[in-house]
Each structure stands twice: as C-alpha cells, then as structure tokens.
Motif scaffolding. Structure first.
Motif, PDB file in Angstrom:
ATOM      1  N   MET A 169       1.096  -0.696  -0.223  1.00 49.28           N
ATOM      2  CA  MET A 169      -0.127   0.150   0.196  1.00 49.28           C
ATOM      3  C   MET A 169       0.644   1.053   0.598  1.00 49.28           C
ATOM      4  O   MET A 169       0.476   2.135  -0.517  1.00 49.28           O
ATOM      5  N   LEU A 170       1.652   1.175   0.815  1.00 50.77           N
ATOM      6  CA  LEU A 170       3.083   2.125   0.782  1.00 50.77           C
ATOM      7  C   LEU A 170       3.216   2.562  -0.701  1.00 50.77           C
ATOM      8  O   LEU A 170       3.192   3.843  -1.120  1.00 50.77           O
ATOM      9  N   ILE A 171       3.783   1.757  -1.099  1.00 59.39           N
ATOM     10  CA  ILE A 171       4.573   1.280  -2.694  1.00 59.39           C
ATOM     11  C   ILE A 171       3.273   2.500  -3.995  1.00 59.39           C
ATOM     12  O   ILE A 171       3.176   3.596  -4.481  1.00 59.39           O
ATOM     13  N   GLU A 172       1.530   2.148  -3.500  1.00 63.12           N
ATOM     14  CA  GLU A 172       0.604   2.551  -3.986  1.00 63.12           C
ATOM     15  C   GLU A 172       0.603   3.759  -3.886  1.00 63.12           C
ATOM     16  O   GLU A 172       0.241   4.540  -5.081  1.00 63.12           O
ATOM     17  N   LEU A 173       1.032   4.502  -2.474  1.00 66.70           N
ATOM     18  CA  LEU A 173       0.657   5.809  -2.116  1.00 66.70           C
ATOM     19  C   LEU A 173       0.947   6.187  -2.667  1.00 66.70           C
ATOM     20  O   LEU A 173       0.640   7.615  -3.054  1.00 66.70           O
ATOM     21  N   ASP A 174       2.421   5.966  -3.098  1.00 64.11           N
ATOM     22  CA  ASP A 174       3.455   7.085  -3.619  1.00 64.11           C
ATOM     23  C   ASP A 174       3.166   6.980  -5.415  1.00 64.11           C
ATOM     24  O   ASP A 174       3.737   8.363  -5.345  1.00 64.11           O
ATOM     25  N   THR A 175       2.672   6.170  -5.650  1.00 60.84           N
ATOM     26  CA  THR A 175       2.369   6.763  -6.671  1.00 60.84           C
ATOM     27  C   THR A 175       1.027   7.021  -7.540  1.00 60.84           C
ATOM     28  O   THR A 175       1.049   8.207  -8.459  1.00 60.84           O
ATOM     29  N   ILE A 176       0.253   7.125  -6.683  1.00 63.00           N
ATOM     30  CA  ILE A 176      -0.867   7.864  -6.076  1.00 63.00           C
ATOM     31  C   ILE A 176      -0.175   9.435  -6.392  1.00 63.00           C
ATOM     32  O   ILE A 176      -0.652  10.495  -7.146  1.00 63.00           O
ATOM     33  N   HIS A 177       0.466   9.902  -5.095  1.00 60.31           N
ATOM     34  CA  HIS A 177       1.223  10.747  -5.148  1.00 60.31           C
ATOM     35  C   HIS A 177       1.338  11.781  -6.221  1.00 60.31           C
ATOM     36  O   HIS A 177       1.355  12.778  -6.442  1.00 60.31           O
TER      37      HIS A 177
END
Length: 367
Positions: A169-177
């Motif tokens: 989820m951390l990787i996904e959150l960074d991608t969304i940002h």
C-alpha cells in the motif's frame, strides 16, 4: 503551507511546543515520531479538528485557523477508514459529490476516474465488508481525493494492515501522489514508512520538532541523539574531542570514547579540544571479518572482539560483537552472494570490525 509558533496543551499537559514548519506545494511530507510525541495533534490542528492555544497556520498565505474542516482546501484519511458500511464502494466515493447535488453524469464520471486511480474499478458495487483492509483504505483515499483538495492529510493510514500489505500500500500511495501531484502530509510512527516515500520528514518528540530534512539528511546526519536512535539502528557513544586537524573543507577529529578508545571521525564543522560530543556509527557502515584487514590507510578505525550474538535474517545477518574492552557493537552484513556452506562468521568467533572515519558522525556538541 506554513506553521508558525503553534502550541497546544490539554489541561496541564503541553502537547506541542512552538512548532514551526514550511511545507512545499506538492510535497510528500511526513510527521514522524513515537506515540505521544504530538504528531497527530499537529495534523488535527492543520486539518481543523483541533484549535491551537497559540500560533498561525496558513495555506497559500491565508490563515485557515478560523475555518472548519469542511471549508479548508484539504481532506483527511484516517486509520479507521470511516467508510459507510451500508453503502457500496461507488456510493462511498460519491458521497460528498452527491451532498453537493452535482449532476449524476458528472458524479459517475468522477467516481469512475478515482476508482481507476486506486485500482478498484472492478469492485464498485461491493460493500466494505466484502473488501480487504488494503482495499478499504484505497476506498477511503479515493473518497478523500475526489474533492480535489490542495492538501491530503493521512493519519497513520496503514497501521491496521499486516506488514506485506502495508509495504504494498505504501508503494501504491507514493504512486498516487506522483500521479496527482498535490501535497500529502503523512503521520506515522514507522521510520521505514517515512524514509521510503517522503520528500522531507519532520522528526518529533515530546511536542518538539527536532529535525526537518530529506530522508538522506535525517538518516545520515541526525541532529540529535534521539533522531540518531529513532531513525534506524545505530551505535551511539559519549565522547570527548582529543584532537582536531584541518583537511581541506573538513576536519579530522580524534575522539576519546571510554568504551572504544581513540576513534577517528571527519566533521564539516570545527569542534574544540575538550568538547563533549556524541558519536554515532551505523551498523551497516562497519566491516566484519575473521582476518585482520590488510590496509595502510590512516583513516580506518579497527577494533577486535568476539561475536556475542549473530541474528540471521536471510538477506543479512546482524552481529553483536563484544570488543576486547567488553563493549557490544552492532554490525550488519549483507548477503549479496549465494552461500552453500552457510555463514562464514558464527557465534563465539574472534573477529575484527573496522570502519572509515568518513562513515562515523558527530551528532550533538555540548558546551
């Protein structure tokens, strides 16, 4: 966003002490610290859920403290998801737009856009109880982002997830940002999370901001003993400056450390002979070997000891080495190559540990 002189007390307990921060537009900024350090209270003040006793908070030059949360250009994602259990994923994400009585076609198009952003377009008709923890958190993120805020606050959003899902989820959150480019302000007690995704980090303890910097600055050049200990693992010692020799743009400093003896370290700032300082060396900067290193370099620190405790973790082994003067030092050895025969250094082995003067760091200087 600018935070100036923000202070907050609950009764006789002072939670925030004169906090000052400047957060850049589009930045992924983390508030990092242990439980009770004041980071969540600070976030709640920025989001409008708490009022400070003193100080000012401005968004693009406008003081937002008089504004309630729904009138600030921001949204918040909470640890608990806060989804409506009786509504579908689509209806949860669409909720705020429907409150504003926006046209159905526009609502449908925007919800579809943000469900694609968080990769949940195939789950639109499911209820929250049919989703995994990670999927629920993505619904909460989509619901917050659909209002197109200037700032997204994230209050420990991954702490309820297991370790593997949290990392994903951390990787996904960074991608969304990266895709949407708005300011993220992220609260966490997990230093790995903060180091992984942040542009900059504010390390907090007991209501104070101890250091603000990039992950590299925070890790490699900690400003205080607390930051050195809290960010990753380290070996930290009290020391006295024994000698200082100029070397171009830096200084070669010799330290007297009761537990280690004379240790060399380079420093960009000149210290004085006799000053009390703190010295830190990260475990991964130390080389461990059974043979004495064959080096003629005069900037190498070399100690002898015995392996007190090896801890094998697959990709690395952590050694706790008891030196000849009975001090235990942590050393990390990465396993970069395949080994069929098992570890070459084991419990009770006599070893040498060494590191360059450039790899240690003087943390705190005391008058």
């Amino acid at each position: 966003m600018v935070v100036e002189g923000v202070a907050k007390s609950f009764g006789t307990v002072k939670v925030l002490n004169d906090v000052n921060l400047k957060i850049k537009r589009g930045e992924f900024f983390s508030l990092l610290g242990p439980s009770g350090c004041g980071k969540t209270t600070l976030l709640r003040i920025l989001a409008g859920f708490e009022t400070p006793d003193f100080g000012v908070v401005t968004f693009d030059g406008m003081n937002v403290l008089p504004l309630p949360p729904n009138r600030r250009p921001s949204n918040t994602v909470f640890q608990s998801y806060a989804l409506f259990p009786h509504l579908t994923v689509f209806e949860n994400v669409a909720f705020s737009m429907r409150l504003k009585k926006m046209p159905k076609q526009k609502v449908a198009a925007k919800v579809e856009e943000y469900l694609k952003l968080v990769q949940l377009e195939n789950h639109a008709q499911k209820k929250p109880n049919q989703l995994s923890g990670g999927q629920k958190q993505r619904v909460a993120i989509a619901r917050a982002l659909i209002n197109e805020p200037d700032v997204l606050f994230l209050d420990e959003p991954l702490s309820a997830l297991d370790a593997k899902l949290r990392h994903h989820m951390l990787i996904e959150l960074d991608t969304i940002h990266d895709k949407i480019g708005i300011t993220f302000i992220y609260v966490t007690h997990d230093q790995e999370e903060a180091l992984s995704v942040s542009d900059r980090i504010a390390v907090m303890n007991q209501g104070n901001v101890l250091q603000v910097g990039t992950p590299h600055e925070i890790y490699e050049s900690p400003a205080t003993d607390f930051v050195a200990r809290f960010i990753g693992e380290t070996n930290l010692f009290d020391a006295t400056v024994a000698s200082v020799v100029p070397m171009g743009n830096e200084f070669m400093v010799e330290l007297d450390i009761p537990e280690l003896g004379r240790i060399k370290v380079t420093d960009n700032d000149e210290v004085r002979i006799g000053q009390r300082v703190s010295f830190t060396i990260r475990p991964e900067k130390i080389v461990i070997s059974k043979e004495k290193p064959a080096t003629k370099r005069d900037d190498i620190n070399l100690l002898r000891g015995e392996v007190d405790e090896p801890i094998y973790s697959g990709f690395q082994t952590k050694f706790y080495v008891k030196t000849d003067n009975r001090t235990v030092i942590g050393v990390t050895k990465q396993h970069a190559k395949y080994s069929e025969e098992g570890p070459d250094i084991v419990w009770k082995d006599n070893v040498y540990i060494s590191w360059s003067a450039h790899d240690g760091y003087i943390v705190e200087v005391r008058e």
